[in-house]
Scaffold this active site. Structure first.
Site, PDB file in Angstrom:
ATOM      1  N   THR A 226       0.804  -1.224   0.000  1.00 27.52           N
ATOM      2  CA  THR A 226       0.000   0.000   0.000  1.00 27.52           C
ATOM      3  C   THR A 226       0.834   1.269   0.000  1.00 27.52           C
ATOM      4  O   THR A 226       0.376   2.305  -0.485  1.00 27.52           O
ATOM      5  CB  THR A 226      -0.945   0.014   1.219  1.00 27.52           C
ATOM      6  OG1 THR A 226      -0.180  -0.153   2.427  1.00 27.52           O
ATOM      7  CG2 THR A 226      -1.954  -1.120   1.121  1.00 27.52           C
ATOM      8  N   CYS A 227       2.062   1.195   0.529  1.00 26.93           N
ATOM      9  CA  CYS A 227       2.889   2.408   0.538  1.00 26.93           C
ATOM     10  C   CYS A 227       3.320   2.797  -0.874  1.00 26.93           C
ATOM     11  O   CYS A 227       3.646   3.953  -1.141  1.00 26.93           O
ATOM     12  CB  CYS A 227       4.104   2.222   1.433  1.00 26.93           C
ATOM     13  SG  CYS A 227       5.057   0.736   1.106  1.00 26.93           S
TER      14      CYS A 227
END
Length: 260
Positions: A226-227
């Protein structure tokens, strides 16, 4: 409806769900990565005590750095291979709970004053975000146009058969499943008002939706970072296999468990 989207672990707090180590990645990527490196050292049997760590962390408030003890008398407790799991747990608890405890308490008290906590037990954290923020308007053409490809898909990108199957499968998803896929890969169901071309990562920089190709031998199921707004998509042998594994990975993520 609430226009702003919150970090994933806050929805978990609202539901009383346990916080996981991976939740730290979306809050502080560098801190998460450093702990992962320490974890890898411990698993290899290397002596962590040689790093001279203790049960403290450094925080910065208004330009002033302060040392915070993660546990009572933490500055006097050396981090070793034996107590490393307790050290990770203490780091996680501080980063995701203790350092924002007053604000978190006020948020939960205010929220439960509007919606009684028992009414939330039927939802998972992804459903709660969709309930609070509404279903996003997802433009499939804009999504595909502003997607980048890497790894095994770097050479031919969207023309790779597996990538073509991916977009066919996603197009067949209903509105909720598309939103859940976005949550799985980016950490939120929100779509920027100017479209996927300005999709941001956790650091505030533009990080476009990315499909990263990996061999099936290394990764049996799709997994998300997700980063980076990135999904690792294995080189599946068929569209049917891709559909089954992608849907399962997204669905399992909403329960709080990831498939490795």
């Amino acid at each position: 409806l609430v226009k702003g989207h919150m970090a994933k672990h806050l929805y978990k707090h609202m539901l009383g769900w346990p916080i996981q180590f991976k939740d730290l990645e979306s809050v502080d990527e560098d801190y998460y990565r450093n702990l992962k490196e320490l974890q890898a050292m411990a698993e290899r049997g290397e002596d962590i005590s040689m790093l001279c760590l203790d049960f403290t962390t450094t925080t910065e408030v208004m330009g002033t750095k302060e040392e915070v003890e993660l546990v009572k008398d933490g500055k006097d407790i050396e981090v070793t291979n034996d107590n490393f799991p307790e050290y990770v747990e203490a780091c996680l608890k501080y980063k995701l709970m203790d350092c924002v405890k007053p604000q978190l308490n006020e948020l939960l008290l205010g929220f439960f004053d509007v919606i009684p906590e028992p009414l939330l037990t039927i939802f998972d954290f992804q459903e709660l975000e969709l309930l609070m923020c509404g279903m996003p308007e997802i433009d499939m053409e804009d999504w595909k146009l502003h997607t980048e490809y890497s790894g095994e898909y770097d050479d031919i990108g969207a023309d790779h058969p597996t990538c073509q199957w991916f977009w066919e499968v996603v197009s067949e998803f209903d509105h909720e499943m598309k939103a859940r896929l976005l949550q799985f890969v980016t950490g939120t169901s929100g779509v920027p008002s100017r479209g996927f071309g300005v999709l941001q990562g956790n650091d505030g920089n533009i990080r476009k939706f990315t499909i990263h190709g990996v061999p099936v031998e290394l990764c049996l199921y799709p997994r998300a970072h997700t980063c980076f707004n990135r999904i690792d998509l294995p080189l599946f042998a068929s569209k049917e296999d891709l559909h089954e594994k992608l849907k399962l990975a997204v669905t399992m993520s909403s329960t709080g468990f990831d498939i490795e």
